[in-house]
Scaffold this motif. Structure first.
Motif, PDB file in Angstrom:
ATOM      1  N   ASP A   2       0.893  -1.160   0.000  1.00 25.91           N
ATOM      2  CA  ASP A   2       0.000   0.000   0.000  1.00 25.91           C
ATOM      3  C   ASP A   2       0.930   1.208   0.000  1.00 25.91           C
ATOM      4  OD1 ASP A   2      -1.665   2.124   0.563  1.00 25.91           O
ATOM      5  OD2 ASP A   2      -2.181   1.463   2.598  1.00 25.91           O
ATOM      6  N   ALA A   3       1.230   1.727  -1.209  1.00 23.94           N
ATOM      7  CA  ALA A   3       2.207   2.811  -1.340  1.00 23.94           C
ATOM      8  C   ALA A   3       1.774   4.074  -0.607  1.00 23.94           C
ATOM      9  CB  ALA A   3       2.447   3.113  -2.819  1.00 23.94           C
ATOM     10  N   LYS A   4       0.470   4.344  -0.632  1.00 24.50           N
ATOM     11  CA  LYS A   4      -0.044   5.550   0.027  1.00 24.50           C
ATOM     12  C   LYS A   4       0.150   5.466   1.548  1.00 24.50           C
ATOM     13  CE  LYS A   4      -3.868   8.717  -0.780  1.00 24.50           C
ATOM     14  NZ  LYS A   4      -5.239   8.855  -1.320  1.00 24.50           N
ATOM     15  N   GLY A   5      -0.170   4.306   2.108  1.00 23.00           N
ATOM     16  CA  GLY A   5      -0.029   4.120   3.555  1.00 23.00           C
ATOM     17  C   GLY A   5       1.370   3.697   3.961  1.00 23.00           C
ATOM     18  N   MET A   6       2.230   3.485   2.950  1.00 24.36           N
ATOM     19  CA  MET A   6       3.615   3.028   3.159  1.00 24.36           C
ATOM     20  C   MET A   6       3.657   1.780   4.039  1.00 24.36           C
ATOM     21  SD  MET A   6       5.965   6.427   3.150  1.00 24.36           S
ATOM     22  CE  MET A   6       5.673   7.732   1.953  1.00 24.36           C
ATOM     23  N   LYS A   7       2.812   0.815   3.648  1.00 21.66           N
ATOM     24  CA  LYS A   7       2.738  -0.465   4.349  1.00 21.66           C
ATOM     25  C   LYS A   7       2.932  -1.593   3.342  1.00 21.66           C
ATOM     26  CE  LYS A   7      -0.532   0.928   7.940  1.00 21.66           C
ATOM     27  NZ  LYS A   7      -1.828   0.660   8.579  1.00 21.66           N
ATOM     28  N   ALA A   8       3.539  -2.668   3.790  1.00 20.32           N
ATOM     29  CA  ALA A   8       3.731  -3.844   2.936  1.00 20.32           C
ATOM     30  C   ALA A   8       3.382  -5.092   3.727  1.00 20.32           C
ATOM     31  CB  ALA A   8       5.181  -3.907   2.463  1.00 20.32           C
ATOM     32  N   THR A   9       2.569  -5.946   3.141  1.00 21.90           N
ATOM     33  CA  THR A   9       2.226  -7.230   3.771  1.00 21.90           C
ATOM     34  C   THR A   9       3.017  -8.327   3.078  1.00 21.90           C
ATOM     35  OG1 THR A   9      -0.006  -6.424   4.209  1.00 21.90           O
ATOM     36  CG2 THR A   9       0.350  -8.802   4.381  1.00 21.90           C
ATOM     37  N   TYR A  10       3.731  -9.111   3.877  1.00 21.12           N
ATOM     38  CA  TYR A  10       4.483 -10.241   3.336  1.00 21.12           C
ATOM     39  C   TYR A  10       3.488 -11.370   3.131  1.00 21.12           C
ATOM     40  CZ  TYR A  10       8.484 -13.469   2.893  1.00 21.12           C
ATOM     41  OH  TYR A  10       9.418 -14.380   2.444  1.00 21.12           O
ATOM     42  N   VAL A  11       3.081 -11.568   1.886  1.00 18.02           N
ATOM     43  CA  VAL A  11       2.004 -12.511   1.565  1.00 18.02           C
ATOM     44  C   VAL A  11       2.433 -13.961   1.770  1.00 18.02           C
ATOM     45  CG1 VAL A  11       0.402 -13.276  -0.232  1.00 18.02           C
ATOM     46  CG2 VAL A  11       1.050 -10.855  -0.081  1.00 18.02           C
ATOM     47  N   ARG A  12       3.598 -14.302   1.214  1.00 22.54           N
ATOM     48  CA  ARG A  12       4.069 -15.688   1.316  1.00 22.54           C
ATOM     49  C   ARG A  12       5.570 -15.748   1.079  1.00 22.54           C
ATOM     50  NH1 ARG A  12       2.116 -15.053  -3.810  1.00 22.54           N
ATOM     51  NH2 ARG A  12       3.536 -15.670  -5.475  1.00 22.54           N
ATOM     52  N   ILE A  13       6.169 -16.852   1.491  1.00 28.05           N
ATOM     53  CA  ILE A  13       7.590 -17.078   1.214  1.00 28.05           C
ATOM     54  C   ILE A  13       7.701 -17.423  -0.267  1.00 28.05           C
ATOM     55  CG2 ILE A  13       9.582 -18.561   1.701  1.00 28.05           C
ATOM     56  CD1 ILE A  13       8.354 -18.943   4.552  1.00 28.05           C
ATOM     57  N   PRO A  14       8.537 -16.722  -1.007  1.00 30.71           N
ATOM     58  CA  PRO A  14       8.588 -16.959  -2.457  1.00 30.71           C
ATOM     59  C   PRO A  14       9.390 -18.181  -2.852  1.00 30.71           C
ATOM     60  CG  PRO A  14      10.206 -15.315  -1.862  1.00 30.71           C
ATOM     61  CD  PRO A  14       9.472 -15.656  -0.599  1.00 30.71           C
ATOM     62  N   GLU A  15       9.126 -18.655  -4.050  1.00 30.20           N
ATOM     63  CA  GLU A  15       9.976 -19.661  -4.670  1.00 30.20           C
ATOM     64  C   GLU A  15      11.079 -18.910  -5.405  1.00 30.20           C
ATOM     65  OE1 GLU A  15       7.658 -22.203  -7.159  1.00 30.20           O
ATOM     66  OE2 GLU A  15       6.374 -22.875  -5.510  1.00 30.20           O
ATOM     67  N   PHE A  16      12.177 -19.577  -5.641  1.00 29.98           N
ATOM     68  CA  PHE A  16      13.328 -18.943  -6.298  1.00 29.98           C
ATOM     69  C   PHE A  16      12.940 -18.276  -7.622  1.00 29.98           C
ATOM     70  CE2 PHE A  16      17.009 -19.824  -9.304  1.00 29.98           C
ATOM     71  CZ  PHE A  16      17.693 -18.656  -8.983  1.00 29.98           C
ATOM     72  N   ALA A  17      12.099 -18.948  -8.424  1.00 34.48           N
ATOM     73  CA  ALA A  17      11.708 -18.437  -9.747  1.00 34.48           C
ATOM     74  C   ALA A  17      10.942 -17.113  -9.665  1.00 34.48           C
ATOM     75  CB  ALA A  17      10.860 -19.476 -10.472  1.00 34.48           C
ATOM     76  N   GLU A  18      10.349 -16.813  -8.510  1.00 31.65           N
ATOM     77  CA  GLU A  18       9.554 -15.582  -8.351  1.00 31.65           C
ATOM     78  C   GLU A  18      10.389 -14.365  -7.967  1.00 31.65           C
ATOM     79  OE1 GLU A  18       5.452 -16.174  -6.355  1.00 31.65           O
ATOM     80  OE2 GLU A  18       6.834 -17.526  -5.318  1.00 31.65           O
ATOM     81  N   VAL A  19      11.598 -14.596  -7.473  1.00 28.36           N
ATOM     82  CA  VAL A  19      12.409 -13.488  -6.937  1.00 28.36           C
ATOM     83  C   VAL A  19      13.027 -12.699  -8.088  1.00 28.36           C
ATOM     84  CG1 VAL A  19      14.305 -12.861  -5.397  1.00 28.36           C
ATOM     85  CG2 VAL A  19      12.877 -14.848  -4.863  1.00 28.36           C
ATOM     86  N   PRO A  20      12.783 -11.380  -8.131  1.00 24.13           N
ATOM     87  CA  PRO A  20      13.254 -10.575  -9.272  1.00 24.13           C
ATOM     88  C   PRO A  20      14.727 -10.170  -9.201  1.00 24.13           C
ATOM     89  CG  PRO A  20      12.030  -9.184  -7.745  1.00 24.13           C
ATOM     90  CD  PRO A  20      11.988 -10.572  -7.168  1.00 24.13           C
ATOM     91  N   TYR A  21      15.612 -11.146  -9.349  1.00 27.28           N
ATOM     92  CA  TYR A  21      17.040 -10.831  -9.391  1.00 27.28           C
ATOM     93  C   TYR A  21      17.375 -10.229 -10.749  1.00 27.28           C
ATOM     94  CZ  TYR A  21      17.620 -13.854  -5.279  1.00 27.28           C
ATOM     95  OH  TYR A  21      17.541 -14.413  -4.024  1.00 27.28           O
ATOM     96  N   ALA A  22      18.200  -9.176 -10.753  1.00 26.98           N
ATOM     97  CA  ALA A  22      18.598  -8.553 -12.016  1.00 26.98           C
ATOM     98  C   ALA A  22      19.700  -9.365 -12.695  1.00 26.98           C
ATOM     99  CB  ALA A  22      19.083  -7.127 -11.760  1.00 26.98           C
ATOM    100  N   ALA A  23      20.464 -10.114 -11.896  1.00 30.71           N
ATOM    101  CA  ALA A  23      21.529 -10.972 -12.434  1.00 30.71           C
ATOM    102  C   ALA A  23      21.174 -12.425 -12.149  1.00 30.71           C
ATOM    103  CB  ALA A  23      22.859 -10.612 -11.777  1.00 30.71           C
ATOM    104  N   GLN A  24      21.771 -13.329 -12.893  1.00 23.30           N
ATOM    105  CA  GLN A  24      21.474 -14.751 -12.699  1.00 23.30           C
ATOM    106  C   GLN A  24      22.067 -15.242 -11.378  1.00 23.30           C
ATOM    107  OE1 GLN A  24      23.078 -17.393 -15.668  1.00 23.30           O
ATOM    108  NE2 GLN A  24      22.039 -19.170 -14.862  1.00 23.30           N
TER     109      GLN A  24
END
Length: 205
Positions: free
Chosen positions: A171-193
């Motif tokens: 929620d950018a306006k409220g500056m809040k973030a909810t950690y929905v779930r633990i991600p799988e490796f394929a979901e993590v947005p790494y810029a490098a391999q």
């Protein structure tokens, strides 16, 4: 140049990759290592060399994590049921400084660590100043009210440079973030391999 920024760029040049996908990274214009021998042709890395490089890349990506801390995270990942490489990524992404960075409250992972250290962040309404604090799915991470007008935060939220991953609901306006779930490796947005399987091989050998 601040120490934090120079350190970040040093890691980029040492690895020969733009780890965070930053447009100002020197690797964009100088795609070789630092120092007078940086432009020498590099020999083929051994299996151990590839494993070490994968470990240094992943460790470097998350900022100032020490070797001791990183080894401890790996040991914990090994104890958990399931794929160790996936568990390792899940534990790294559950760190409070990683969540603050992914939620775009700050521009870099280095800034995230400092931001948490200085007490600008709350988890479930409680102030937390430990960057390695483990955030659990369902936890709400927010920027303290007094810190919401900081230029660092406002610039990061407006930056088109990074996308917020699906496992964090912001929620950018409220500056809040909810950690929905633990991600799988394929979901993590790494810029490098990243190659967490090689990290597992490094510590297993």
């Amino acid at each position: 140049m601040s120490k934090r920024q120079s350190q970040k760029y040093k890691i980029d040049r040492r690895m020969g990759e733009n780890l965070w996908g930053r447009p100002k990274s020197p690797i964009n214009s100088r795609p070789y290592g630092p120092g007078q021998h940086g432009q020498r042709r590099k020999g083929k890395l051994s299996d151990f060399g590839l494993q070490l490089r994968a470990k240094q890349k992943l460790k470097g990506y998350y900022g100032n994590i020490t070797e001791k801390q990183f080894r401890r995270i790996y040991t914990e990942a090994q104890r958990l049921r399931g794929n160790t490489a996936e568990q390792l990524i899940g534990l790294l992404e559950s760190r409070l400084d990683a969540i603050v960075y992914r939620a775009k409250f700050v521009p870099t992972v280095f800034a995230a660590r400092q931001f948490v250290n200085h007490g600008h962040v709350k988890v479930n309404g409680q102030r937390v100043n430990i960057p390695s604090y483990r955030v659990k799915p369902g936890d709400v991470v927010e920027v303290r009210e007094k810190s919401r007008s900081m230029a660092l935060v406002l610039e990061a939220l407006e930056s088109p440079e990074r996308d917020i991953p699906e496992y964090i609901d912001v929620d950018a306006k409220g500056m809040k973030a909810t950690y929905v779930r633990i991600p799988e490796f394929a979901e993590v947005p790494y810029a490098a391999q990243m190659e967490p399987n090689l990290v597992v091989e490094y510590y297993s050998s």
